[in-house]
Design an enzyme around this catalytic site. Sequence first.
Site, short mmCIF file in Angstrom:
data_model
loop_
_atom_site.label_atom_id
_atom_site.label_comp_id
_atom_site.label_asym_id
_atom_site.label_seq_id
_atom_site.Cartn_x
_atom_site.Cartn_y
_atom_site.Cartn_z
N ARG A 53 0.84 -1.22 0.00
CA ARG A 53 0.00 0.00 0.00
C ARG A 53 0.87 1.26 0.00
NH1 ARG A 53 -2.07 1.55 4.59
NH2 ARG A 53 -2.76 -0.50 5.28
N TYR A 105 -13.45 20.44 -13.56
CA TYR A 105 -14.00 19.10 -13.62
C TYR A 105 -15.13 18.98 -12.59
CZ TYR A 105 -14.63 14.14 -13.30
OH TYR A 105 -15.21 12.91 -13.25
N ASP A 178 -4.56 21.16 -12.16
CA ASP A 178 -5.07 19.97 -12.85
C ASP A 178 -4.68 20.13 -14.31
OD1 ASP A 178 -6.50 18.05 -14.25
OD2 ASP A 178 -8.31 18.23 -13.03
N LYS A 203 -6.85 9.43 -18.35
CA LYS A 203 -7.05 10.11 -19.63
C LYS A 203 -5.82 9.93 -20.52
CE LYS A 203 -11.04 11.42 -17.99
NZ LYS A 203 -11.08 10.94 -16.64
C1 LIG Z 1 -9.89 17.40 -15.89
C2 LIG Z 1 -10.21 16.20 -15.05
N1 LIG Z 1 -9.73 16.14 -13.80
C3 LIG Z 1 -10.00 15.08 -13.00
C4 LIG Z 1 -10.80 14.04 -13.44
C5 LIG Z 1 -11.10 12.89 -12.52
O1 LIG Z 1 -10.35 11.77 -12.90
P1 LIG Z 1 -10.81 10.26 -12.63
O2 LIG Z 1 -12.04 10.00 -13.44
O3 LIG Z 1 -9.60 9.47 -13.07
O4 LIG Z 1 -11.07 10.13 -11.17
C6 LIG Z 1 -11.31 14.07 -14.73
C7 LIG Z 1 -12.19 12.96 -15.21
O5 LIG Z 1 -12.88 13.11 -16.20
C8 LIG Z 1 -11.01 15.18 -15.55
O6 LIG Z 1 -11.49 15.26 -16.81
#
Ligand SMILES: Cc1ncc(COP(=O)(O)O)c(C=O)c1O
Length: 381
Positions: A53, A105, A178, A203
Amino acid sequence: MTDDIAPHPATLAARALGWIEPATRAVVPPVHTATTFERAADYSLPGGRDYARPRNPAFDQPEALLAALEGGAAAMLFASGMAAATAAFQALAPGDHVVAPRVMYWALRRWLLDFARGWGLEVDLVDMTDLDALAAALRPGRTRLVWIETPANPTWAVTDIAGAAEIAHRAGALLAVDSTAATPVLTRPLEHGADLVMHSATKYLNGHSDVLAGALVAARRDAFWERLAAVRAEGGAVPGSFEAWLLLRGMRTLFLRVRHASASALAIAEHFRGHPALAAVLYPGLPGDPGHDVARRQMAGGFGGMLSIRVAGGAPAALAVAGRVRLWIRATSLGGVESLIEHRASVEGAGSPVPPDLLRLSVGIEEVGDLIADLEQALRA
Ligand SMILES: Cc1ncc(COP(=O)(O)O)c(C=O)c1O
């Protein structure tokens, strides 16, 4: 690699840092599945790890590669992008103040307003394209973290990373970015002054819509990084070994995929700009887009594979277009090799700031002429 060559990040990615497995000389790592590791008779840990972990060997190579691609001091994998993002806020203390974007997001915005506020963080959402608004929202000495997302999902609004970093640091706060949509291929936020970079590795980093993972990359291995490591190790939001292995495999083709998708997205944006069936094309690569000048300063080699279109005729017209495409797949997520289309307002529901006529396009690596022809027929019908 010889000492006189400073390899381009694309080279580092293709070679996955050139690690060779010592026992067999394999150029691809094995999938480490062990969850526990032997102690010596004196109770020391000759392998340097005790339990998977906190210290899974399957994470070593993808984390080292991601840190190198971002120019960071260290990287950490998480079970998902949301696990990575929420770890950054969980490392703070109740009563701390954070500032995040109004357009971001959606699941993270919802988590901040629901769980983070409920747990005692003070959360303000601001328009991050307006640095004066950001400066006004900061409470010097109280604001611990400024969170930005650029380009921001799903309007692809651009935030000036260097400007936001300066404002955050002046108030004694950290800046986290992000950078899921930009990827380290196009933007390296730490070079613009950010302290922390977050990716939904689900992604582009993985790129094949078959792994759920997230990552944080830090400019420094400092006390905050140690706290993040504790949040991960004790909270346990780690990916499995197979996911980490697949992620490393995906990252080896990151540059090819992102460069191709970016070139195609630009071609699609240019083709559909001014289209009579559209109210707008949202893409920072278009001159005239409100984020274009900042994007040119902080993005190199392209503007990303994500764009959105606003369909004339509102939500019913947008949904009808999404219903008529044949090559674009109607599905959520982004950054895979296959192109996806999504009506975000349907997914985000009540309270979403996303315009109801907006369709989000994740451009894959198909032949761009096919993607354009498919959208044309869907818009024409
Ligand atoms: C810009 C962005 N940040 C964070 C996330 C969250 O990621 P996850 O779906 O891997 O938890 C996403 C998911 O679509 C995203 O598009």
